[in-house]
Design a protein around this motif. Sequence first.
Motif, PDB file in Angstrom:
ATOM      1  N   PRO A 182      -0.947  56.048  12.068  1.00 39.19           N
ATOM      2  CA  PRO A 182      -0.630  55.271  10.874  1.00 39.19           C
ATOM      3  C   PRO A 182      -1.585  54.091  10.739  1.00 39.19           C
ATOM      4  CG  PRO A 182       1.311  55.584  12.254  1.00 39.19           C
ATOM      5  CD  PRO A 182       0.135  56.045  13.041  1.00 39.19           C
ATOM      6  N   ARG A 183      -1.820  53.691   9.522  1.00 35.59           N
ATOM      7  CA  ARG A 183      -2.699  52.550   9.272  1.00 35.59           C
ATOM      8  C   ARG A 183      -2.047  51.261   9.791  1.00 35.59           C
ATOM      9  NH1 ARG A 183      -4.916  52.428   3.331  1.00 35.59           N
ATOM     10  NH2 ARG A 183      -6.127  54.148   4.171  1.00 35.59           N
ATOM     11  N   ASP A 184      -2.849  50.362  10.304  1.00 40.81           N
ATOM     12  CA  ASP A 184      -2.356  49.055  10.783  1.00 40.81           C
ATOM     13  C   ASP A 184      -1.177  49.199  11.741  1.00 40.81           C
ATOM     14  OD1 ASP A 184      -4.268  47.688   9.395  1.00 40.81           O
ATOM     15  OD2 ASP A 184      -2.997  47.342   7.650  1.00 40.81           O
ATOM     16  N   ILE A 185      -1.300  50.075  12.651  1.00 45.99           N
ATOM     17  CA  ILE A 185      -0.162  50.438  13.510  1.00 45.99           C
ATOM     18  C   ILE A 185       0.375  49.240  14.301  1.00 45.99           C
ATOM     19  CG2 ILE A 185      -1.602  51.243  15.450  1.00 45.99           C
ATOM     20  CD1 ILE A 185       0.373  53.565  15.712  1.00 45.99           C
ATOM     21  N   PHE A 186      -0.506  48.318  14.706  1.00 48.76           N
ATOM     22  CA  PHE A 186      -0.039  47.195  15.523  1.00 48.76           C
ATOM     23  C   PHE A 186       0.545  46.047  14.688  1.00 48.76           C
ATOM     24  CE2 PHE A 186      -2.625  49.325  18.762  1.00 48.76           C
ATOM     25  CZ  PHE A 186      -1.686  49.360  19.778  1.00 48.76           C
ATOM     26  N   LYS A 187       0.628  46.240  13.397  1.00 50.19           N
ATOM     27  CA  LYS A 187       1.388  45.291  12.582  1.00 50.19           C
ATOM     28  C   LYS A 187       2.874  45.615  12.716  1.00 50.19           C
ATOM     29  CE  LYS A 187      -1.196  43.509   8.673  1.00 50.19           C
ATOM     30  NZ  LYS A 187      -1.666  43.870   7.338  1.00 50.19           N
ATOM     31  N   ASP A 188       3.163  46.888  12.767  1.00 48.74           N
ATOM     32  CA  ASP A 188       4.569  47.316  12.801  1.00 48.74           C
ATOM     33  C   ASP A 188       5.092  47.533  14.211  1.00 48.74           C
ATOM     34  OD1 ASP A 188       4.691  47.368  10.020  1.00 48.74           O
ATOM     35  OD2 ASP A 188       3.750  49.345   9.961  1.00 48.74           O
ATOM     36  N   TYR A 189       4.194  47.685  15.161  1.00 44.87           N
ATOM     37  CA  TYR A 189       4.619  47.999  16.526  1.00 44.87           C
ATOM     38  C   TYR A 189       3.888  47.130  17.548  1.00 44.87           C
ATOM     39  CZ  TYR A 189       6.435  52.075  14.137  1.00 44.87           C
ATOM     40  OH  TYR A 189       7.100  52.885  13.269  1.00 44.87           O
ATOM     41  N   ASP A 190       4.605  46.828  18.636  1.00 43.25           N
ATOM     42  CA  ASP A 190       3.991  46.070  19.731  1.00 43.25           C
ATOM     43  C   ASP A 190       3.410  47.009  20.781  1.00 43.25           C
ATOM     44  OD1 ASP A 190       4.771  43.628  18.662  1.00 43.25           O
ATOM     45  OD2 ASP A 190       6.739  43.756  19.606  1.00 43.25           O
ATOM     46  N   GLN A 191       3.866  48.249  20.763  1.00 44.58           N
ATOM     47  CA  GLN A 191       3.488  49.185  21.823  1.00 44.58           C
ATOM     48  C   GLN A 191       3.303  50.585  21.244  1.00 44.58           C
ATOM     49  OE1 GLN A 191       6.648  49.884  24.708  1.00 44.58           O
ATOM     50  NE2 GLN A 191       5.153  50.119  26.354  1.00 44.58           N
ATOM     51  N   VAL A 192       2.177  51.173  21.558  1.00 37.03           N
ATOM     52  CA  VAL A 192       1.922  52.560  21.171  1.00 37.03           C
ATOM     53  C   VAL A 192       1.938  53.391  22.456  1.00 37.03           C
ATOM     54  CG1 VAL A 192       0.230  54.162  20.196  1.00 37.03           C
ATOM     55  CG2 VAL A 192       0.582  51.926  19.137  1.00 37.03           C
ATOM     56  N   ILE A 193       2.841  54.350  22.527  1.00 35.61           N
ATOM     57  CA  ILE A 193       2.966  55.176  23.733  1.00 35.61           C
ATOM     58  C   ILE A 193       2.345  56.543  23.451  1.00 35.61           C
ATOM     59  CG2 ILE A 193       4.570  56.184  25.414  1.00 35.61           C
ATOM     60  CD1 ILE A 193       6.591  53.985  24.559  1.00 35.61           C
ATOM     61  N   LEU A 194       1.349  56.876  24.260  1.00 31.66           N
ATOM     62  CA  LEU A 194       0.594  58.101  24.028  1.00 31.66           C
ATOM     63  C   LEU A 194       0.833  59.081  25.164  1.00 31.66           C
ATOM     64  CD1 LEU A 194      -2.719  56.254  23.158  1.00 31.66           C
ATOM     65  CD2 LEU A 194      -1.277  57.450  21.497  1.00 31.66           C
ATOM     66  N   GLN A 195       1.311  60.261  24.812  1.00 32.91           N
ATOM     67  CA  GLN A 195       1.503  61.265  25.844  1.00 32.91           C
ATOM     68  C   GLN A 195       0.184  61.994  26.097  1.00 32.91           C
ATOM     69  OE1 GLN A 195       4.618  64.738  25.872  1.00 32.91           O
ATOM     70  NE2 GLN A 195       5.600  62.792  26.340  1.00 32.91           N
ATOM     71  N   LYS A 196      -0.026  62.364  27.356  1.00 35.59           N
ATOM     72  CA  LYS A 196      -1.241  63.108  27.698  1.00 35.59           C
ATOM     73  C   LYS A 196      -0.885  64.215  28.685  1.00 35.59           C
ATOM     74  CE  LYS A 196      -2.343  59.687  31.171  1.00 35.59           C
ATOM     75  NZ  LYS A 196      -3.325  59.011  31.983  1.00 35.59           N
ATOM     76  N   ARG A 197      -1.733  65.232  28.706  1.00 33.05           N
ATOM     77  CA  ARG A 197      -1.497  66.386  29.580  1.00 33.05           C
ATOM     78  C   ARG A 197      -2.519  66.403  30.704  1.00 33.05           C
ATOM     79  NH1 ARG A 197      -2.112  69.738  24.135  1.00 33.05           N
ATOM     80  NH2 ARG A 197      -3.552  67.992  23.955  1.00 33.05           N
ATOM     81  N   CYS A 198      -2.986  65.230  31.085  1.00 33.47           N
ATOM     82  CA  CYS A 198      -4.098  65.121  32.023  1.00 33.47           C
ATOM     83  C   CYS A 198      -4.134  63.685  32.530  1.00 33.47           C
ATOM     84  CB  CYS A 198      -5.393  65.436  31.287  1.00 33.47           C
ATOM     85  SG  CYS A 198      -5.483  64.604  29.686  1.00 33.47           S
ATOM     86  N   VAL A 199      -5.043  63.370  33.430  1.00 32.60           N
ATOM     87  CA  VAL A 199      -5.135  61.996  33.912  1.00 32.60           C
ATOM     88  C   VAL A 199      -6.018  61.133  33.004  1.00 32.60           C
ATOM     89  CG1 VAL A 199      -4.618  62.570  36.321  1.00 32.60           C
ATOM     90  CG2 VAL A 199      -7.000  62.453  35.574  1.00 32.60           C
ATOM     91  N   ASP A 200      -7.047  61.745  32.406  1.00 30.28           N
ATOM     92  CA  ASP A 200      -7.998  60.973  31.610  1.00 30.28           C
ATOM     93  C   ASP A 200      -7.552  60.892  30.149  1.00 30.28           C
ATOM     94  OD1 ASP A 200     -10.121  59.804  30.352  1.00 30.28           O
ATOM     95  OD2 ASP A 200     -11.648  61.040  31.331  1.00 30.28           O
ATOM     96  N   PRO A 201      -7.211  59.678  29.667  1.00 32.73           N
ATOM     97  CA  PRO A 201      -6.730  59.571  28.283  1.00 32.73           C
ATOM     98  C   PRO A 201      -7.787  60.004  27.270  1.00 32.73           C
ATOM     99  CG  PRO A 201      -7.211  57.391  29.162  1.00 32.73           C
ATOM    100  CD  PRO A 201      -7.317  58.348  30.314  1.00 32.73           C
ATOM    101  N   CYS A 202      -9.054  59.903  27.663  1.00 30.78           N
ATOM    102  CA  CYS A 202     -10.125  60.270  26.731  1.00 30.78           C
ATOM    103  C   CYS A 202     -10.219  61.779  26.519  1.00 30.78           C
ATOM    104  CB  CYS A 202     -11.450  59.686  27.205  1.00 30.78           C
ATOM    105  SG  CYS A 202     -11.361  57.883  27.318  1.00 30.78           S
TER     106      CYS A 202
END
Length: 227
Positions: free
Chosen positions: A103-123
């Motif tokens: 979403p646009r401007d995500i850190f205006k509406d949220y303090d924390q973005v939680i990203l799920q990953k299927r590996c160790v490297d987030p990239c």
Amino acid sequence: MIRPAITLRRKRMIVDVDTQRDFFLASGAKCIRNHRRVLVNIRRVMAWSRLKNVRMVSTVQGYDPSDREHPYCVKGTYGQEKISYTMRERNIRFAADGCTDLPRDIFKDYDQVILQKRCVDPCDEPRADRILSELAINDFIVFGAVAEDSVKATVLGLLARKKHVTVLTDATGSHDKAAAEIAFRQMEAKGAKLSDTKSLFGSTHLRLVGTCECDRCQGKVTKTSVA
Ligand SMILES: [Zn+2]
């Protein structure tokens, strides 16, 4: 004019790596060494982040129950959940679905973005890669687990994106002390600053962890009585 998806005036951001029960609780499937000490320090960083309203990107590992190579952080289990005090109230979660939508401007509406990953490297996850690459932030404070895999990969990924990175070594857990030492040296050699919670936030009298049920975390075992 096309507005960037992520804009933020605040300069610092926390990257909280895989602070999940399986890695941090004595009963977890893959508990780190010295989990009590690391948890105490993570609790302090989180208290500071709330006080100063520092935004956070949090990564979590999540594997399918059928995945035999990863018998930990299994999706939907207690062990996969984040440690309660690493959660901010205004948070948003994203599945690891290969998409890069944000979403646009995500850190205006949220303090924390939680990203799920299927590996160790987030990239290796498109959405996490995008957020770490596009954030208009230069200073990142990183902690979590595990030093020798996920934390190292996250830090090196940020450094490769020309970000300034401070690693809180005493709020970072490991399975193998020697491997963690090598990983910290590699991060430092690539430009990361190694620091600790005591230097940043002063000393503390906080001793209780408040999330793990083991005797050490409950204060029932003192250091001298541990064999
Ligand atoms: Zn414990």
